[in-house]
Design a protein around this motif. Structure first.
Motif, PDB file in Angstrom:
ATOM      1  N   PHE A  76      42.247 -27.002  -9.210  1.00 33.42           N
ATOM      2  CA  PHE A  76      42.062 -28.344  -8.666  1.00 33.42           C
ATOM      3  C   PHE A  76      41.445 -28.231  -7.277  1.00 33.42           C
ATOM      4  O   PHE A  76      40.264 -28.463  -7.090  1.00 33.42           O
ATOM      5  N   TYR A  77      42.222 -27.818  -6.294  1.00 34.35           N
ATOM      6  CA  TYR A  77      41.674 -27.654  -4.945  1.00 34.35           C
ATOM      7  C   TYR A  77      40.539 -26.642  -4.943  1.00 34.35           C
ATOM      8  O   TYR A  77      39.555 -26.795  -4.222  1.00 34.35           O
ATOM      9  N   TRP A  78      40.684 -25.574  -5.754  1.00 38.37           N
ATOM     10  CA  TRP A  78      39.706 -24.492  -5.754  1.00 38.37           C
ATOM     11  C   TRP A  78      38.545 -24.733  -6.703  1.00 38.37           C
ATOM     12  O   TRP A  78      37.734 -23.834  -6.911  1.00 38.37           O
ATOM     13  N   ASP A  79      38.446 -25.893  -7.297  1.00 39.11           N
ATOM     14  CA  ASP A  79      37.429 -26.155  -8.317  1.00 39.11           C
ATOM     15  C   ASP A  79      36.031 -26.106  -7.696  1.00 39.11           C
ATOM     16  O   ASP A  79      35.656 -26.964  -6.889  1.00 39.11           O
ATOM     17  N   TRP A  80      35.245 -25.118  -8.107  1.00 41.37           N
ATOM     18  CA  TRP A  80      33.896 -24.958  -7.552  1.00 41.37           C
ATOM     19  C   TRP A  80      33.005 -26.165  -7.890  1.00 41.37           C
ATOM     20  O   TRP A  80      32.195 -26.593  -7.047  1.00 41.37           O
ATOM     21  N   GLN A  81      33.115 -26.685  -9.097  1.00 43.84           N
ATOM     22  CA  GLN A  81      32.266 -27.808  -9.468  1.00 43.84           C
ATOM     23  C   GLN A  81      32.563 -29.023  -8.590  1.00 43.84           C
ATOM     24  O   GLN A  81      31.641 -29.714  -8.134  1.00 43.84           O
ATOM     25  N   ARG A  82      33.829 -29.273  -8.352  1.00 39.50           N
ATOM     26  CA  ARG A  82      34.209 -30.390  -7.487  1.00 39.50           C
ATOM     27  C   ARG A  82      33.673 -30.166  -6.066  1.00 39.50           C
ATOM     28  O   ARG A  82      33.149 -31.081  -5.427  1.00 39.50           O
ATOM     29  N   GLN A  83      33.800 -28.935  -5.582  1.00 45.61           N
ATOM     30  CA  GLN A  83      33.326 -28.617  -4.241  1.00 45.61           C
ATOM     31  C   GLN A  83      31.804 -28.743  -4.160  1.00 45.61           C
ATOM     32  O   GLN A  83      31.262 -29.274  -3.187  1.00 45.61           O
ATOM     33  N   ARG A  84      31.124 -28.275  -5.187  1.00 43.14           N
ATOM     34  CA  ARG A  84      29.654 -28.341  -5.201  1.00 43.14           C
ATOM     35  C   ARG A  84      29.169 -29.782  -5.152  1.00 43.14           C
ATOM     36  O   ARG A  84      28.225 -30.110  -4.411  1.00 43.14           O
ATOM     37  N   LYS A  85      29.801 -30.647  -5.921  1.00 40.55           N
ATOM     38  CA  LYS A  85      29.404 -32.060  -5.926  1.00 40.55           C
ATOM     39  C   LYS A  85      29.600 -32.688  -4.548  1.00 40.55           C
ATOM     40  O   LYS A  85      28.780 -33.494  -4.095  1.00 40.55           O
ATOM     41  N   GLY A  86      30.690 -32.320  -3.889  1.00 38.37           N
ATOM     42  CA  GLY A  86      30.915 -32.840  -2.550  1.00 38.37           C
ATOM     43  C   GLY A  86      29.864 -32.367  -1.575  1.00 38.37           C
ATOM     44  O   GLY A  86      29.337 -33.157  -0.773  1.00 38.37           O
ATOM     45  N   GLN A  87      29.529 -31.078  -1.648  1.00 35.06           N
ATOM     46  CA  GLN A  87      28.560 -30.520  -0.699  1.00 35.06           C
ATOM     47  C   GLN A  87      27.152 -31.051  -0.944  1.00 35.06           C
ATOM     48  O   GLN A  87      26.337 -31.096  -0.016  1.00 35.06           O
ATOM     49  N   GLU A  88      26.858 -31.456  -2.178  1.00 29.09           N
ATOM     50  CA  GLU A  88      25.556 -32.064  -2.440  1.00 29.09           C
ATOM     51  C   GLU A  88      25.366 -33.342  -1.620  1.00 29.09           C
ATOM     52  O   GLU A  88      24.236 -33.725  -1.303  1.00 29.09           O
ATOM     53  N   LYS A  89      26.489 -33.965  -1.255  1.00 34.19           N
ATOM     54  CA  LYS A  89      26.462 -35.182  -0.433  1.00 34.19           C
ATOM     55  C   LYS A  89      26.781 -34.877   1.031  1.00 34.19           C
ATOM     56  O   LYS A  89      27.076 -35.779   1.805  1.00 34.19           O
ATOM     57  N   LEU A  90      26.700 -33.579   1.385  1.00 33.81           N
ATOM     58  CA  LEU A  90      27.038 -33.120   2.734  1.00 33.81           C
ATOM     59  C   LEU A  90      28.446 -33.539   3.123  1.00 33.81           C
ATOM     60  O   LEU A  90      28.724 -33.990   4.234  1.00 33.81           O
ATOM     61  N   SER A  91      29.347 -33.365   2.163  1.00 33.60           N
ATOM     62  CA  SER A  91      30.746 -33.683   2.365  1.00 33.60           C
ATOM     63  C   SER A  91      31.576 -32.665   1.597  1.00 33.60           C
ATOM     64  O   SER A  91      31.041 -31.689   1.062  1.00 33.60           O
ATOM     65  N   THR A  92      32.881 -32.878   1.547  1.00 33.19           N
ATOM     66  CA  THR A  92      33.784 -32.022   0.791  1.00 33.19           C
ATOM     67  C   THR A  92      34.763 -32.923   0.050  1.00 33.19           C
ATOM     68  O   THR A  92      35.046 -34.044   0.492  1.00 33.19           O
ATOM     69  N   PRO A  93      35.299 -32.456  -1.078  1.00 36.21           N
ATOM     70  CA  PRO A  93      36.203 -33.315  -1.839  1.00 36.21           C
ATOM     71  C   PRO A  93      37.522 -33.580  -1.134  1.00 36.21           C
ATOM     72  O   PRO A  93      38.173 -34.585  -1.398  1.00 36.21           O
ATOM     73  N   PHE A  94      37.921 -32.683  -0.250  1.00 40.76           N
ATOM     74  CA  PHE A  94      39.166 -32.836   0.493  1.00 40.76           C
ATOM     75  C   PHE A  94      38.867 -32.681   1.983  1.00 40.76           C
ATOM     76  O   PHE A  94      37.843 -32.139   2.357  1.00 40.76           O
ATOM     77  N   THR A  95      39.782 -33.123   2.828  1.00 45.62           N
ATOM     78  CA  THR A  95      39.533 -33.100   4.266  1.00 45.62           C
ATOM     79  C   THR A  95      39.335 -31.662   4.751  1.00 45.62           C
ATOM     80  O   THR A  95      40.243 -30.841   4.623  1.00 45.62           O
TER      81      THR A  95
END
Length: 399
Positions: free
Chosen positions: A235-254
């Motif tokens: 969940f926290y370590w999910d690369w796909q979730r993290q990648r999607k966040g970084q595509e928007k110059l953000s992160t899924p979690f604070t």
């Protein structure tokens, strides 16, 4: 009875931190003043345009330091967290993993994979040895493993392995490689793309000259392909979730926003002089430290060559406790160095020379070691180590 405090008490009691410390460990490392100043800037909101601008620059500079065109994922964590992210994104329960170990951290990655239900095939060397490509090739042929864990710089021993041929063996076998570069990235050469590393993980607090708190994973396309079939929960370590966040110059979690600001400043300092200059400086500091250790007549534990650019490990003379030596350096000289692991705790001490470290600091630490060894009854000549270190440092030509 409730004890009420005024809030003005000292954060650190005198017994814990009697004086400011020079940090000469393999991590955390000393941080340049510019990076500390960056930490003091106003805190940015992690969903703001201001943070997005900083984060974009951080990602650009991370790719330059990793020497990759691939995505570099950024987690608020330690380097161990980044390595766990590789396990849960690449593997499924029961998967067979070939884990190469030559020290404390290779053994940690084996334990982590076992904790996640993977079958670990160890390729174990004595602490202080370096892994060999022929051994890796034979182990892969025999085990059939499709994932390999490698430690580039084993900070428990000071050994930096010759990574490129090991990665070539992995590629020839069709195995995905996961590289622990926690203390090596930015300190010694590591060509993520050119050498064919699939996953490279590191942390902010080593050669990247940033306080602890950030971890990174550079992920190749073959590794991304593997994530599609991996079934370990994440969940926290999910690369796909993290990648999607970084595509928007953000992160899924604070994220640790202020540490990202500091990291961006630190990476700018590294890249301004060039990575090759950083590598040459670390080699020179390692050569200086080894020369000083040998001038005292002490036995080196880490290799006596320029591969030992991250840290220098040495053994105390018989009868001299390395733990007591480190405490004396801390309390009487304001110098913090690292100790050994496992059975080596009583004899081994380690001096880190990556990050924001000068040869004058190394020479000063060696002089302090001379003083404390003599005070403990060791037969160590005084005044030899610092001149030897300074002379050796001056003989190293840039790469």
């Amino acid at each position: 009875m409730v004890v009420r405090r005024s809030g003005r008490e000292r954060l650190y009691p005198h017994e814990v931190a009697p004086r400011p410390q020079q940090l000469l460990t393999p991590g955390p490392t000393a941080v340049p003043p510019e990076v500390l100043s960056a930490l003091a800037r106003p805190v940015l909101h992690h969903r703001s345009p201001d943070f997005a601008e900083v984060f974009a620059l951080a990602l650009e500079r991370l790719r330059a330091v990793f020497r990759t065109e691939s995505e570099v994922l950024v987690f608020t964590a330690s380097g161990t967290g980044a390595f766990e992210s590789a396990i849960v994104n690449l593997l499924s329960p029961g998967d067979r993993v070939l884990a190469v170990s030559q020290g404390e951290f290779g053994e940690r990655w084996q334990a982590m994979a076992r904790a996640h239900g993977c079958e670990v095939v160890p390729l174990a060397y004595a602490w202080g040895e370096a892994p060999r490509p022929d051994d890796l090739r034979a182990a892969l042929d025999e085990s059939g493993a499709r994932t390999v864990f490698l430690v580039h710089s084993e900070t428990s021993t000071g050994v930096v392995c010759d990574l490129e041929p090991l990665l070539a063996v992995c590629a020839d076998a069709g195995a995905v490689s996961v590289v622990d570069a926690v203390s090596s990235l930015g300190a010694v050469p590591l060509e993520t793309d050119a050498w064919g590393a699939d996953v490279v993980v590191t942390g902010s607090q080593k050669a990247l000259m940033t306080p602890p708190g950030l971890a990174f994973a550079a992920v190749s396309e073959p590794a991304w392909e593997r994530t599609r079939s991996a079934t370990l929960p994440r969940f926290y370590w999910d690369w796909q979730r993290q990648r999607k966040g970084q595509e928007k110059l953000s992160t899924p979690f604070t994220p640790a926003t202020s540490t990202v600001v500091a990291l961006t400043e630190a990476l700018g300092l590294v890249l301004a002089d060039g990575l090759e200059a950083a590598f040459a400086r670390h080699r020179a500091l390692g050569r200086a430290c080894r020369a000083g250790i040998k001038a005292m007549g002490l036995e080196l534990y880490s290799p006596d060559d320029d591969s030992a650019a991250v840290l220098t490990g040495a053994l105390t003379p018989d009868g001299i406790d390395a733990v007591a030596l480190r405490l004396a350096l801390r309390d009487r000289h304001g110098i913090t160095i690292a100790g050994g692991h496992g059975d080596l705790v009583p004899r081994l001490f380690r001096i880190g020379h990556i990050g924001h470290v000068s040869v004058e600091q190394i020479a000063g630490a060696l002089s302090a070691i001379e003083v404390e060894l003599a005070a403990a009854g060791a037969d160590v000549a005084q005044g030899n180590a610092a001149p030897a270190a300074l002379e050796a440092f001056g003989t190293v030509a840039p790469a």
